[in-house]
Design an enzyme around this catalytic site. Sequence first.
Site, PDB file in Angstrom:
ATOM      1  CB  SER A   1      -0.951  -0.077   1.195  1.00 42.53           C
ATOM      2  OG  SER A   1      -2.072   0.723   0.989  1.00 42.53           O
TER       3      SER A   1
ATOM      4  CG  ASP B   1      -6.321  -3.074  -3.847  1.00 37.99           C
ATOM      5  OD1 ASP B   1      -7.265  -2.537  -3.232  1.00 37.99           O
ATOM      6  OD2 ASP B   1      -5.192  -2.569  -3.936  1.00 37.99           O
TER       7      ASP B   1
ATOM      8  CG  HIS C   1      -4.995  -3.149  -0.220  1.00 33.87           C
ATOM      9  ND1 HIS C   1      -4.628  -2.301  -1.239  1.00 33.87           N
ATOM     10  CD2 HIS C   1      -4.388  -2.673   0.895  1.00 33.87           C
ATOM     11  CE1 HIS C   1      -3.835  -1.351  -0.752  1.00 33.87           C
ATOM     12  NE2 HIS C   1      -3.673  -1.553   0.535  1.00 33.87           N
TER      13      HIS C   1
END
Length: 581
Positions: free
Chosen positions: A223, A428, A483
């Site tokens: 991320s 994601d 994710h």
Amino acid sequence: MAPSIASLSALALAGLPLALGQFVKAPTNWTHATGYSDIQVRYKEVPTGTCELNSSVKSYSGYLDVDTDEHYFFWFFEARNQNPKDAPLTVWINGGPGSSSMIGLFQELGPCRIDENGTVVNNPYSWSESSNMIFIDQPTQVGFSYSIPVPGYTDANSGSIVTLPNATCPEYAQGCGTYSYPNETLTANTTAGVAPNFWKGLQGFMGAFPQYSRHEFNFATESYGGHFSPLINQYIEKQNELIAKKQLPKAHHINLKTALIGNGWYDPLIQYQAYYNFTVFPGNTYDYKPFNESISAMMYNALYGPGNCVDMTKECYASGRNDVCSFADNFCANNVEEVLDIYALRDEYDIRELSPDPFPSTFYVDYLNSPTVQEAIGAYVNFSESNSAVSSAFGSTGDDDRESGTIEALKTLVSDDITVVLYAGDADYNCNWLGGEVVAGEVNAPGFSSAGYTNVTSSDNIVHAQVKQSGKFSFVRIFESGHEVPFYQPLMSLEMFDRAINGKDIATGRRTVKGGYKTTGSAKSTYREGNSTVQFEVVNATATYNTTSNEPDPISAKKSFKAANKRRLFKPAKRVVDLTS
Ligand SMILES: *[C@@H]1O[C@H](CO)[C@@H](O)[C@H](O)[C@H]1NC(C)=O
Ligand SMILES: *[C@@H]1O[C@H](CO)[C@@H](O)[C@H](O)[C@H]1NC(C)=O
Ligand SMILES: *[C@@H]1O[C@H](CO)[C@@H](O)[C@H](O)[C@H]1NC(C)=O
Ligand SMILES: *[C@@H]1O[C@H](CO)[C@@H](O)[C@H](O)[C@H]1NC(C)=O
Ligand SMILES: *[C@@H]1O[C@H](CO)[C@@H](O)[C@H](O)[C@H]1NC(C)=O
Ligand SMILES: *[C@@H]1O[C@H](CO)[C@@H](O)[C@H](O)[C@H]1NC(C)=O
Ligand SMILES: *[C@@H]1O[C@H](CO)[C@@H](O)[C@H](O)[C@H]1NC(C)=O
Ligand SMILES: *[C@@H]1O[C@H](CO)[C@@H](O)[C@H](O)[C@H]1NC(C)=O
Ligand SMILES: *[C@@H]1O[C@H](CO)[C@@H](O)[C@H](O)[C@H]1NC(C)=O
Ligand SMILES: *[C@@H]1O[C@H](CO)[C@@H](O)[C@H](O)[C@H]1NC(C)=O
Ligand SMILES: *[C@@H]1O[C@H](CO)[C@@H](O)[C@H](O)[C@H]1NC(C)=O
Ligand SMILES: *[C@@H]1O[C@H](CO)[C@@H](O)[C@H](O)[C@H]1NC(C)=O
């Protein structure tokens, strides 16, 4: 700046007594050590059963005192099934900015998970199967890290901490406890700003525990780690050069070997555009189109219309001004990114699920707020998944809308012969693989543009991913994964990690990668999952996720309620992984 949903989860769970009125007793009985570069370290051995269940595998936690009133929490686990003194050391951090690395530890790749009853469950796919693992909460104030521990409560409207004069919970307050004093000066406000203290933290740990850092060092993240990792690792390499020139006599050379980044946020100009590509054209691989023509056109205009997101972001890049970048980022987030949340009511972190998405579960948050666990690990403050002081510090500089030299730094790592793995779960939306794939191309590693996608083999004989690799650089697209990839594809993630840190090819793990290695196959990854795992009703909050069927377990998934036809109360904090509350 958007209040973080994650930090409000304590309120959502207000029925649970241990989340309330808990002031933390300052831990005692530390073992003190002086690490490299004179960094002070305080630690405890964590008792067996507090996460790691095997009494032969040691675990330590504590604080790395990186600066005045800046204390980084760490939790270390020995490698399993081998002599940990002969194992490499890997650090894992989460993103945010402001997200705790306990997210990765408890929801993704640490030695344990916490179930609905607060019970510790072994994770057989822990990355400690292959490496010594250290999880660090950074920058200051994130997770268990702290500036100064103070009594306070969580403001219900903003999610931020309001301090109290003493450890008494007034009637008007909810979520009382001991928190890190929320001072935006006592943390970082840019990506480049986190590197020096992170490096100091590693110096502290490696000096206090030289037995666990005798071999290679690996850096894994996801991320916002797409920002953190390239710049921190470039900084580590620069410090190594100074050490080689004898300019940092007390410092320790960090033998960086591998960098893995999952669903990274690297280049907002590319990745804001990728929201359109993923939802409208060419679309995702789940045959799922969330928007009608009118909403699609609205999103297109918000991106490409005159003076809109793309133009604003270009102006941010050109001017480098905080106000321009902050404004651009808020515009792009509200008018481009969050179109999915607003009109499709879906989870940005897994397009297959409606909001609220129960996966991965957040039962570990209450576990980390239990006095017994806090005493066992030596916590000074209560736990929250996301820190609003840190996210607003970064918000004030518009760091999220900046590229910050991430691609250039990745190029440096490639030319320094570091193994670099950019991987992405393909369900994601938030940091989606279409954007990640363009970024991987921009890094322009030697031979990469003519490499092709090939299937990744796995010990369960199921194809969970495709990889394009040239030399030590690879881009991995992971199927049926949101994710937090190690949650959705635990076996494949561990095997990918193991192959990467051992210098093997990602596709098979059977070849030692040398300069001329290159995968062959199609230029594009064309496999399509189709919509069989896409959910069209909100999944019950206590459901479990089946990593074989890639869906909620049928019994536990008893549908709870239809997606409410309204915008969620709180805007999601960007790149913060817990939006499930
Ligand atoms: C303090 O720490 C030492 C060494 O880790 C341990 O042996 C001892 O039991 C601890 N004492 C208390 C009171 O927790
Ligand atoms: C516990 O860890 C030791 C040391 O790594 C290992 O030899 C043993 O097999 C483990 N036990 C279990 C039940 O996993
Ligand atoms: C949690 O406890 C309840 C009640 O004892 C039990 O029915 C349930 O199966 C437990 N959940 C798990 C995941 O073990
Ligand atoms: C704690 O602070 C409150 C104000 O919030 C005050 O009324 C109270 O007297 C204080 N208690 C102590 C023990 O100082
Ligand atoms: C925040 O910390 C800095 C550095 O210690 C200090 O100078 C400043 O006064 C603090 N701000 C507040 C509002 O306490
Ligand atoms: C999005 O699609 C456009 C048009 O096909 C393409 O030019 C662009 O490179 C794509 N960008 C991303 C990030 O996928
Ligand atoms: C498109 O979707 C939006 C939001 O769901 C809705 O308000 C609008 O009526 C739809 N337009 C058409 C033409 O169906
Ligand atoms: C960001 O932090 C730096 C260093 O502490 C400080 O000089 C600067 O004023 C901060 N920027 C903003 C916008 O707060
Ligand atoms: C790669 O894997 C996909 C998905 O399982 C499969 O459809 C395809 O046939 C495989 N390709 C090769 C060359 O094995
Ligand atoms: C799922 O995909 C199939 C085939 O592409 C399509 O016919 C069907 O309408 C889709 N279902 C939904 C609910 O979108
Ligand atoms: C998970 O899915 C697999 C494959 O569909 C199935 O065989 C298994 O029973 C499921 N597990 C649970 C707990 O439902
Ligand atoms: C969620 O599932 C549990 C057990 O599987 C069930 O007891 C509960 O009623 C379900 N909740 C809703 C809202 O459907």
